[in-house]
Design a protein around this motif. Structure first.
Motif, mmCIF file in Angstrom:
data_model
loop_
_atom_site.group_PDB
_atom_site.id
_atom_site.type_symbol
_atom_site.label_atom_id
_atom_site.label_comp_id
_atom_site.label_asym_id
_atom_site.label_seq_id
_atom_site.Cartn_x
_atom_site.Cartn_y
_atom_site.Cartn_z
ATOM 1 N N ASN A 120 -2.221 8.210 19.732
ATOM 2 C CA ASN A 120 -1.296 8.001 18.614
ATOM 3 C C ASN A 120 -1.510 9.072 17.544
ATOM 4 O O ASN A 120 -2.560 9.128 16.905
ATOM 5 N N PRO A 121 -0.498 9.937 17.311
ATOM 6 C CA PRO A 121 -0.658 11.022 16.332
ATOM 7 C C PRO A 121 -0.197 10.641 14.920
ATOM 8 O O PRO A 121 -0.270 11.452 14.001
ATOM 9 N N LEU A 122 0.298 9.414 14.769
ATOM 10 C CA LEU A 122 0.927 9.009 13.509
ATOM 11 C C LEU A 122 -0.080 8.478 12.503
ATOM 12 O O LEU A 122 -1.250 8.202 12.839
ATOM 13 N N ASP A 123 0.370 8.333 11.266
ATOM 14 C CA ASP A 123 -0.440 7.754 10.186
ATOM 15 C C ASP A 123 0.199 6.446 9.729
ATOM 16 O O ASP A 123 1.386 6.199 9.959
ATOM 17 N N ASP A 124 -0.611 5.609 9.084
ATOM 18 C CA ASP A 124 -0.028 4.452 8.412
ATOM 19 C C ASP A 124 0.882 4.975 7.295
ATOM 20 O O ASP A 124 0.625 6.035 6.712
ATOM 21 N N TYR A 125 1.926 4.222 7.000
ATOM 22 C CA TYR A 125 2.839 4.724 5.968
ATOM 23 C C TYR A 125 3.588 3.571 5.288
ATOM 24 O O TYR A 125 3.596 2.437 5.782
ATOM 25 N N TYR A 126 4.184 3.907 4.163
ATOM 26 C CA TYR A 126 5.056 2.977 3.438
ATOM 27 C C TYR A 126 6.499 3.454 3.581
ATOM 28 O O TYR A 126 6.773 4.654 3.522
ATOM 29 N N ILE A 127 7.399 2.494 3.778
ATOM 30 C CA ILE A 127 8.830 2.793 3.750
ATOM 31 C C ILE A 127 9.346 2.377 2.380
ATOM 32 O O ILE A 127 9.375 1.187 2.048
ATOM 33 N N VAL A 128 9.739 3.353 1.590
ATOM 34 C CA VAL A 128 10.182 3.104 0.218
ATOM 35 C C VAL A 128 11.716 3.181 0.170
ATOM 36 O O VAL A 128 12.302 4.204 0.519
ATOM 37 N N THR A 129 12.348 2.089 -0.233
ATOM 38 C CA THR A 129 13.808 2.060 -0.383
ATOM 39 C C THR A 129 14.160 2.280 -1.850
ATOM 40 O O THR A 129 13.632 1.592 -2.725
ATOM 41 N N ILE A 130 15.040 3.257 -2.092
ATOM 42 C CA ILE A 130 15.409 3.581 -3.468
ATOM 43 C C ILE A 130 16.844 3.138 -3.748
ATOM 44 O O ILE A 130 17.620 2.873 -2.839
ATOM 45 N N GLU A 131 17.168 3.089 -5.027
ATOM 46 C CA GLU A 131 18.473 2.571 -5.448
ATOM 47 C C GLU A 131 19.561 3.632 -5.424
ATOM 48 O O GLU A 131 20.665 3.402 -4.930
ATOM 49 N N ASP A 132 19.261 4.815 -5.938
ATOM 50 C CA ASP A 132 20.266 5.877 -6.083
ATOM 51 C C ASP A 132 19.872 7.075 -5.228
ATOM 52 O O ASP A 132 18.842 7.707 -5.456
ATOM 53 N N SER A 133 20.715 7.399 -4.242
ATOM 54 C CA SER A 133 20.405 8.495 -3.317
ATOM 55 C C SER A 133 20.329 9.848 -4.019
ATOM 56 O O SER A 133 19.665 10.766 -3.539
ATOM 57 N N SER A 134 21.007 9.988 -5.145
ATOM 58 C CA SER A 134 20.990 11.274 -5.854
ATOM 59 C C SER A 134 19.619 11.563 -6.477
ATOM 60 O O SER A 134 19.329 12.697 -6.846
ATOM 61 N N GLN A 135 18.761 10.534 -6.572
ATOM 62 C CA GLN A 135 17.427 10.706 -7.153
ATOM 63 C C GLN A 135 16.343 10.878 -6.091
ATOM 64 O O GLN A 135 15.162 10.968 -6.416
ATOM 65 N N SER A 138 13.823 13.978 -6.500
ATOM 66 C CA SER A 138 12.864 13.888 -7.605
ATOM 67 C C SER A 138 11.829 12.798 -7.359
ATOM 68 O O SER A 138 10.646 12.965 -7.664
ATOM 69 N N LEU A 139 12.278 11.677 -6.773
ATOM 70 C CA LEU A 139 11.336 10.600 -6.458
ATOM 71 C C LEU A 139 10.346 11.042 -5.385
ATOM 72 O O LEU A 139 9.156 10.718 -5.457
ATOM 73 N N ALA A 140 10.823 11.783 -4.400
ATOM 74 C CA ALA A 140 9.934 12.269 -3.340
ATOM 75 C C ALA A 140 8.852 13.182 -3.913
ATOM 76 O O ALA A 140 7.687 13.118 -3.504
ATOM 77 N N ARG A 141 9.223 14.023 -4.885
ATOM 78 C CA ARG A 141 8.241 14.907 -5.522
ATOM 79 C C ARG A 141 7.161 14.104 -6.238
ATOM 80 O O ARG A 141 5.972 14.432 -6.170
ATOM 81 N N ASN A 142 7.576 13.051 -6.938
ATOM 82 C CA ASN A 142 6.604 12.208 -7.642
ATOM 83 C C ASN A 142 5.668 11.501 -6.666
ATOM 84 O O ASN A 142 4.481 11.320 -6.948
ATOM 85 N N MET A 143 6.208 11.096 -5.524
ATOM 86 C CA MET A 143 5.383 10.410 -4.528
ATOM 87 C C MET A 143 4.355 11.346 -3.905
ATOM 88 O O MET A 143 3.241 10.935 -3.557
ATOM 89 N N GLU A 144 4.723 12.618 -3.742
ATOM 90 C CA GLU A 144 3.805 13.598 -3.158
ATOM 91 C C GLU A 144 2.573 13.816 -4.026
ATOM 92 O O GLU A 144 1.509 14.207 -3.526
ATOM 93 N N LYS A 145 2.694 13.573 -5.319
ATOM 94 C CA LYS A 145 1.598 13.799 -6.258
ATOM 95 C C LYS A 145 0.541 12.696 -6.226
ATOM 96 O O LYS A 145 -0.560 12.857 -6.759
ATOM 97 N N LEU A 146 0.885 11.549 -5.620
ATOM 98 C CA LEU A 146 -0.043 10.420 -5.612
ATOM 99 C C LEU A 146 -1.249 10.702 -4.709
ATOM 100 O O LEU A 146 -1.098 11.234 -3.608
ATOM 101 N N GLU A 147 -2.411 10.336 -5.182
ATOM 102 C CA GLU A 147 -3.645 10.533 -4.410
ATOM 103 C C GLU A 147 -3.648 9.619 -3.185
ATOM 104 O O GLU A 147 -3.353 8.430 -3.285
ATOM 105 N N GLY A 148 -3.938 10.188 -2.035
ATOM 106 C CA GLY A 148 -3.959 9.410 -0.798
ATOM 107 C C GLY A 148 -2.700 9.589 0.034
ATOM 108 O O GLY A 148 -2.633 9.149 1.180
ATOM 109 N N VAL A 149 -1.698 10.241 -0.537
ATOM 110 C CA VAL A 149 -0.442 10.509 0.190
ATOM 111 C C VAL A 149 -0.556 11.883 0.849
ATOM 112 O O VAL A 149 -0.845 12.882 0.192
#
Length: 298
Positions: A120-135, A138-149
């Motif tokens: 298995n080459p995969l990692d555990d992950y979270y599926i994050v559902t957002i409200e506005d697709s236009s964001q 920017s939301l993905a950039r903020n998530m990349e900054k989190l420690e452990g991601v």
């Protein structure tokens, strides 16, 4: 009774005006038909793009946040809390790498046995559902900054292409439609001007014996409204015919995959009736008003 008489007079004079100057009326009707047909096509495209975005938002509005394989349970929960704090996030769902791998194997159908014995080459992950697709970016950039991601994935190309297509259609279509509507206003105005000029002596007599401006103006307004209505009806027939043709051929060519995502003809037709008739009659009335206002003091 007097009111009914005035209405009938205005309708009669309006129809008479349309058919007395057939060449100019025909040019005006054709021009409005062309403009409204373009408006209808642009409206259909935008409506279907918005419909597609709405129907697929549960899939394309998801961001997959992969976690470091060495992350502790407490640290993983902390990441979840941080994700939930972000503005625009609706839900955060945890999925283990084993569950993800089983889902991948299932997607192979009859060939899922090919992955038997594969590490298995995969990692555990979270599926994050957002409200506005236009964001989503920017939301993905903020998530990349989190420690452990370790990685953030989403349907970037799909989202950007659809958003760009929708905006391009709206902007380009809007510019073209405004330009053509101005042309229609000029043509209708010239059509009515010709009628007003030919009846200037009659208008002078009517005003001399006490006729009001409204009594003089209304027949010309009716004439412009009729021209706009004719253009609306013709453009409606063109747009619904084209939409039906496209809908049927898309379903046949692509095995109904995209065809099922398109809005049904009944829904589009109702919206087109409102949009095209309202626009056509408004343009007709405005064009007439501009012409009569200038020539009313003949």
């Amino acid at each position: 009774m007097e009111m009914i008489s005035k209405i009938m007079y205005s309708l009669k004079q309006g129809l008479k005006g349309v058919f007395s100057n057939k060449t100019m009326s025909f040019i005006s009707v054709v021009s409005i038909t062309s403009v409204l047909a373009i408006l209808g096509i642009v409206s259909c495209i935008v409506l279907n793009i918005n419909s597609f975005m709405e129907k697929t938002k549960d899939e394309v509005n998801e961001i997959r946040v992969s976690l470091d394989s060495n992350l502790t349970k407490d640290k993983s929960l902390y990441v979840k809390e941080e994700l939930e704090r972000l503005n625009g996030v609706i839900s955060v769902k945890y999925q283990t790498k084993d569950e993800a791998f089983e889902s991948m194997k299932a997607s192979f159908g009859e060939d899922e046995g090919l992955l038997d014995g594969v590490k298995n080459p995969l990692d555990d992950y979270y599926i994050v559902t957002i409200e506005d697709s236009s964001q989503i970016k920017s939301l993905a950039r903020n998530m990349e900054k989190l420690e452990g991601v370790v990685e953030v994935q989403y349907y970037e190309d799909i989202m950007e292409n659809f958003l760009e297509a929708s905006n391009t259609v709206k902007q380009f279509g809007g510019i073209v439609i405004v330009f053509l509507l101005i042309i229609c206003l000029v043509l209708i105005s010239n059509t009515i001007k010709t009628r007003v000029y030919s009846k200037k002596e009659e208008i002078q007599v009517i005003k001399y014996i006490g006729g009001s401006n409204r009594f003089v103006v209304v027949p010309f307004i009716v004439e412009g409204c009729i021209i706009g209505l004719f253009g609306s009806i013709l453009s409606l027939g063109i747009c619904t015919g084209m939409y039906k043709y496209v809908l049927e051929n898309v379903q046949i060519t692509l095995n109904s995959i995209i065809g099922e995502m398109m809005l049904p003809l009944s829904s589009v037709s109702l919206l087109l009736v409102v949009i095209l008739c309202a626009t056509g009659m408004t343009v007709g009335i405005l064009g007439s008003g501009l012409a009569v206002k200038k020539y009313l003091k003949v």
